[in-house]
Enzyme design. Structure first.
Site, PDB file in Angstrom:
ATOM      1  N   SER A 135      -0.441   8.641  -2.233  1.00 59.32           N
ATOM      2  CA  SER A 135      -0.478   7.216  -1.905  1.00 59.32           C
ATOM      3  C   SER A 135      -1.887   6.674  -2.022  1.00 59.32           C
ATOM      4  CB  SER A 135       0.003   7.056  -0.464  1.00 59.32           C
ATOM      5  OG  SER A 135      -0.274   5.765   0.017  1.00 59.32           O
TER       6      SER A 135
ATOM      7  N   TYR B 253      -0.733   8.954   9.227  1.00 64.01           N
ATOM      8  CA  TYR B 253       0.098   9.093   8.019  1.00 64.01           C
ATOM      9  C   TYR B 253      -0.794   9.380   6.811  1.00 64.01           C
ATOM     10  CZ  TYR B 253       2.299   7.508   3.713  1.00 64.01           C
ATOM     11  OH  TYR B 253       2.731   7.429   2.411  1.00 64.01           O
TER      12      TYR B 253
ATOM     13  N   LYS C 124      -1.117  12.678   4.115  1.00 66.90           N
ATOM     14  CA  LYS C 124      -1.048  12.620   2.643  1.00 66.90           C
ATOM     15  C   LYS C 124      -2.256  13.339   2.035  1.00 66.90           C
ATOM     16  CE  LYS C 124       2.627  11.183   1.758  1.00 66.90           C
ATOM     17  NZ  LYS C 124       3.675  11.457   0.802  1.00 66.90           N
TER      18      LYS C 124
HETATM   19  P1  NAD Z   1      11.760   7.095   2.184  1.00 65.32           P
HETATM   20  O1  NAD Z   1      11.611   7.311   3.643  1.00 65.32           O
HETATM   21  O2  NAD Z   1      12.717   6.070   1.715  1.00 65.32           O
HETATM   22  O3  NAD Z   1      12.143   8.477   1.478  1.00 65.32           O
HETATM   23  C1  NAD Z   1      11.736   9.730   1.977  1.00 65.32           C
HETATM   24  C2  NAD Z   1      12.980  10.629   1.990  1.00 65.32           C
HETATM   25  O4  NAD Z   1      12.600  11.915   2.474  1.00 65.32           O
HETATM   26  C3  NAD Z   1      14.071  10.101   2.909  1.00 65.32           C
HETATM   27  O5  NAD Z   1      15.316  10.178   2.266  1.00 65.32           O
HETATM   28  C4  NAD Z   1      14.011  11.048   4.109  1.00 65.32           C
HETATM   29  O6  NAD Z   1      15.276  11.195   4.726  1.00 65.32           O
HETATM   30  C5  NAD Z   1      13.529  12.325   3.452  1.00 65.32           C
HETATM   31  N1  NAD Z   1      12.832  13.248   4.350  1.00 65.32           N
HETATM   32  C6  NAD Z   1      11.786  12.986   5.155  1.00 65.32           C
HETATM   33  N2  NAD Z   1      11.442  14.095   5.833  1.00 65.32           N
HETATM   34  C7  NAD Z   1      12.294  15.076   5.447  1.00 65.32           C
HETATM   35  C8  NAD Z   1      12.441  16.451   5.780  1.00 65.32           C
HETATM   36  N3  NAD Z   1      11.679  17.039   6.707  1.00 65.32           N
HETATM   37  N4  NAD Z   1      13.404  17.157   5.164  1.00 65.32           N
HETATM   38  C9  NAD Z   1      14.213  16.587   4.235  1.00 65.32           C
HETATM   39  N5  NAD Z   1      14.115  15.297   3.883  1.00 65.32           N
HETATM   40  C10 NAD Z   1      13.168  14.551   4.492  1.00 65.32           C
HETATM   41  O7  NAD Z   1      10.305   6.806   1.605  1.00 65.32           O
HETATM   42  P2  NAD Z   1       9.880   6.302   0.160  1.00 65.32           P
HETATM   43  O8  NAD Z   1       9.356   4.930   0.286  1.00 65.32           O
HETATM   44  O9  NAD Z   1      10.940   6.592  -0.813  1.00 65.32           O
HETATM   45  O10 NAD Z   1       8.631   7.243  -0.088  1.00 65.32           O
HETATM   46  C11 NAD Z   1       8.750   8.476  -0.772  1.00 65.32           C
HETATM   47  C12 NAD Z   1       7.407   9.161  -0.791  1.00 65.32           C
HETATM   48  O11 NAD Z   1       6.446   8.300  -1.392  1.00 65.32           O
HETATM   49  C13 NAD Z   1       6.867   9.510   0.581  1.00 65.32           C
HETATM   50  O12 NAD Z   1       6.260  10.788   0.496  1.00 65.32           O
HETATM   51  C14 NAD Z   1       5.821   8.438   0.845  1.00 65.32           C
HETATM   52  O13 NAD Z   1       4.796   8.912   1.672  1.00 65.32           O
HETATM   53  C15 NAD Z   1       5.312   8.167  -0.562  1.00 65.32           C
HETATM   54  N6  NAD Z   1       4.758   6.810  -0.725  1.00 65.32           N
HETATM   55  C16 NAD Z   1       5.552   5.726  -0.443  1.00 65.32           C
HETATM   56  C17 NAD Z   1       5.021   4.447  -0.588  1.00 65.32           C
HETATM   57  C18 NAD Z   1       5.846   3.223  -0.272  1.00 65.32           C
HETATM   58  O14 NAD Z   1       5.262   2.151  -0.130  1.00 65.32           O
HETATM   59  N7  NAD Z   1       7.157   3.315  -0.175  1.00 65.32           N
HETATM   60  C19 NAD Z   1       3.698   4.273  -1.029  1.00 65.32           C
HETATM   61  C20 NAD Z   1       2.948   5.394  -1.323  1.00 65.32           C
HETATM   62  C21 NAD Z   1       3.486   6.671  -1.172  1.00 65.32           C
HETATM   63  N1  UFG Z   2       1.936  -8.486   5.313  1.00 67.40           N
HETATM   64  C1  UFG Z   2       2.180  -9.675   5.961  1.00 67.40           C
HETATM   65  N2  UFG Z   2       3.295  -9.762   6.745  1.00 67.40           N
HETATM   66  C2  UFG Z   2       4.167  -8.725   6.892  1.00 67.40           C
HETATM   67  C3  UFG Z   2       3.909  -7.511   6.216  1.00 67.40           C
HETATM   68  C4  UFG Z   2       2.771  -7.419   5.435  1.00 67.40           C
HETATM   69  O1  UFG Z   2       1.419 -10.625   5.854  1.00 67.40           O
HETATM   70  O2  UFG Z   2       5.157  -8.870   7.630  1.00 67.40           O
HETATM   71  C5  UFG Z   2       0.745  -8.398   4.439  1.00 67.40           C
HETATM   72  C6  UFG Z   2      -0.246  -7.340   4.855  1.00 67.40           C
HETATM   73  O3  UFG Z   2      -1.164  -7.857   5.789  1.00 67.40           O
HETATM   74  C7  UFG Z   2      -0.895  -6.976   3.522  1.00 67.40           C
HETATM   75  C8  UFG Z   2       0.241  -7.168   2.516  1.00 67.40           C
HETATM   76  O4  UFG Z   2       1.196  -8.009   3.149  1.00 67.40           O
HETATM   77  O5  UFG Z   2      -1.899  -7.898   3.201  1.00 67.40           O
HETATM   78  C9  UFG Z   2       0.930  -5.871   2.135  1.00 67.40           C
HETATM   79  O6  UFG Z   2       1.327  -5.175   3.307  1.00 67.40           O
HETATM   80  P1  UFG Z   2       2.278  -3.898   3.240  1.00 67.40           P
HETATM   81  O7  UFG Z   2       2.461  -3.419   4.634  1.00 67.40           O
HETATM   82  O8  UFG Z   2       3.488  -4.211   2.445  1.00 67.40           O
HETATM   83  O9  UFG Z   2       1.439  -2.861   2.361  1.00 67.40           O
HETATM   84  P2  UFG Z   2       0.063  -2.125   2.652  1.00 67.40           P
HETATM   85  O10 UFG Z   2      -0.703  -2.119   1.383  1.00 67.40           O
HETATM   86  O11 UFG Z   2      -0.624  -2.699   3.831  1.00 67.40           O
HETATM   87  O12 UFG Z   2       0.525  -0.661   3.024  1.00 67.40           O
HETATM   88  C10 UFG Z   2       1.489   0.065   2.239  1.00 67.40           C
HETATM   89  C11 UFG Z   2       1.959   1.253   3.052  1.00 67.40           C
HETATM   90  C12 UFG Z   2       0.824   2.191   3.261  1.00 67.40           C
HETATM   91  C13 UFG Z   2       0.265   2.615   1.930  1.00 67.40           C
HETATM   92  C14 UFG Z   2      -0.114   1.409   1.114  1.00 67.40           C
HETATM   93  C15 UFG Z   2      -0.503   1.845  -0.268  1.00 67.40           C
HETATM   94  O13 UFG Z   2       2.480   0.816   4.302  1.00 67.40           O
HETATM   95  O14 UFG Z   2       1.267   3.344   3.892  1.00 67.40           O
HETATM   96  O15 UFG Z   2       0.976   0.505   1.021  1.00 67.40           O
HETATM   97  O16 UFG Z   2       0.505   2.627  -0.839  1.00 67.40           O
HETATM   98  F1  UFG Z   2      -0.834   3.355   2.118  1.00 67.40           F
END
Ligand code: NAD
Ligand code: UFG
Length: 368
Positions: free
Chosen positions: A124, A148, A152
């Site tokens: 991430s 978190y 990572k």
């Molecule tokens: P998500 O929560 O939708 O998907 C994660 C999946 O992993 C879920 O289905 C959950 O049930 C499963 N899981 C979690 N812990 C588990 C365990 N111990 N055993 C088996 N299954 C387990 O999240 P996502 O948004 O799809 O994110 C996927 C990955 O990408 C994560 O590792 C997250 O940290 C990373 N990531 C997400 C974002 C984002 O904004 N969504 C940004 C950067 C990185």
């Molecule tokens: N924001 C609002 N109102 C809301 C939610 C978000 O104004 O209800 C704003 C935030 O202040 C920020 C922007 O929208 O300026 C994006 O916010 P997000 O929470 O959607 O995304 P972030 O970039 O802050 O964080 C997300 C994940 C982090 C990850 C990061 C980069 O939550 O874990 O993206 O992958 F690290």
């Protein structure tokens, strides 16, 4: 190829499954549904027109992970399974370290024991914390600001150390910026439990009438319009990068770490306007105080991914909003976790039974 997709029922994992299946790979999805719904599996079958092999497994349980490797050899493993909410991680740091770190250790141990040597890992942009400058390159300083993010970074380090110790182990660390949007079918998408932490799902729920108005966290940031700027990328572009990363690990036989983003910063208000255009709905909002821990602007330099993987984001902000809206408007309650909890539990039992059958079929693949 045969690919194990850990966390494949989740938001990004399910979209990656759709793309990987479309490229002709055989997938085994492993998940414990801690943050997803078993309904995803049926939806994936509808999208791909193929069986989705599934095994319920909790990566915290070593025996569950070992069982995944009892069948045919995996050409690659994609590791999405993690807890991912920043605020929650500040309240429950031990749960995050236990889940994310122990799960990753178990997976790496099982891969090593089974001789599975290729890993694609969901990292991430959170590993950059508050970067000194934008766009952010992969060699920027790594400094996390919450539990978190620290999990990572530790996971990246664990994987890096394994690559050092075993020259035949290959990993692709994919640092996602802000994934949004949904599959163009509208069958799968993002379904956060409770109040969404992230901007796009919150905006979608305002548009569909589940929430009254968006709170914009800060109107006084040093940005184009005073609101926070991020690098939103379409989840289908992101999903494609996983298939490209597997091809790279196989073809180039080298590890890599790349940013995945569009390289374009978008403010909160720009996203709100684009969503209103795409949905035809008004998005009421109010500007409130900044959110603790937020930063002004973060966006990627994605040129390394283009150079190494030949990957670049193709879908623009309008497509992200259009597809997010199609998913949200046709599934206003997402997968319906709250409303039909019992049905979901029953569905899990059905999927588990189907998964067991699938595992036999999966084993038969290897035998024949
Ligand atoms: P998500 O929560 O939708 O998907 C994660 C999946 O992993 C879920 O289905 C959950 O049930 C499963 N899981 C979690 N812990 C588990 C365990 N111990 N055993 C088996 N299954 C387990 O999240 P996502 O948004 O799809 O994110 C996927 C990955 O990408 C994560 O590792 C997250 O940290 C990373 N990531 C997400 C974002 C984002 O904004 N969504 C940004 C950067 C990185
Ligand atoms: N924001 C609002 N109102 C809301 C939610 C978000 O104004 O209800 C704003 C935030 O202040 C920020 C922007 O929208 O300026 C994006 O916010 P997000 O929470 O959607 O995304 P972030 O970039 O802050 O964080 C997300 C994940 C982090 C990850 C990061 C980069 O939550 O874990 O993206 O992958 F690290």
């Amino acid at each position: 190829m045969r690919i194990l997709v850990c966390g494949g029922a989740g938001y990004i994992g399910s979209h990656a499954c759709a793309v990987l299946a479309e490229r002709g790979h055989d997938l085994l999805v492993a998940d414990n549904f801690i943050n997803s719904s078993p309904r995803v599996l049926g939806r994936l079958r509808r999208i791909t027109g193929r069986p989705v092999f599934f095994q319920q497994a909790d990566l915290r349980v070593r025996a569950d992970v070992d069982a995944l490797f009892e069948g045919p050899h995996f050409d690659a493993v994609v590791h999405f399974a993690a807890l991912k909410a920043v605020g929650d991680s500040c309240r429950r740091p031990l749960a995050y370290f236990e889940n994310n770190i122990s799960g990753t250790i178990h997976l790496l141990q099982a891969m090593q024991a089974a001789g599975a040597k290729r890993l694609v890992f969901s990292s991430s942009a959170t590993v950059y914390g508050d970067p000194d400058s934008v766009p952010v390159r992969e060699d920027a300083a790594l400094r996390t600001t919450n539990p978190y993010g620290r999990t990572k970074l530790v996971m990246e380090q664990l994987i890096g150390d394994l690559c050092e110790s075993d020259p035949s182990f290959r990993a692709a660390n994919l640092r996602y910026f802000n994934p949004v949007g949904a599959h163009p079918s509208g069958l799968i998408g993002e379904d956060p439990g409770g109040v969404p932490d992230n901007l796009m799902p919150y905006v979608s729920q305002v548009a569909v009438g589940r929430r009254a108005r968006l709170q914009v966290f800060g109107g006084d940031w040093p940005t184009v319009d005073g609101t926070g700027v991020r690098d939103y990328l379409h989840v289908m572009d992101l999903a494609r990068a996983h298939a490209d990363a597997i091809d790279y690990l196989v073809g180039e036989d080298r590890s890599l770490t790349v940013n995945l983003g569009t390289g374009r910063g978008v403010s909160v208000l720009e996203l709100v306007q684009a969503f209103a255009r795409a949905s035809g709905c008004a998005i009421p909002y109010e500007i409130v105080a900044r959110r603790a821990g937020d930063v002004a602007q973060v966006y990627a330099d994605p040129s390394l991914a283009q150079r190494l993987l030949g990957w670049r984001a193709e879908l623009d902000l309008d497509a992200m909003c259009r597809d997010a809206w199609r998913w949200q408007s046709t599934n206003p309650d997402g997968y319906g976790k709250a409303a039909v909890e019992q049905a979901a539990v029953e569905q899990a039992a059905v999927e588990q039974a189907a998964g067991e059958t699938a595992l036999h079929e999966w084993a038969a693949l290897a035998a024949g």
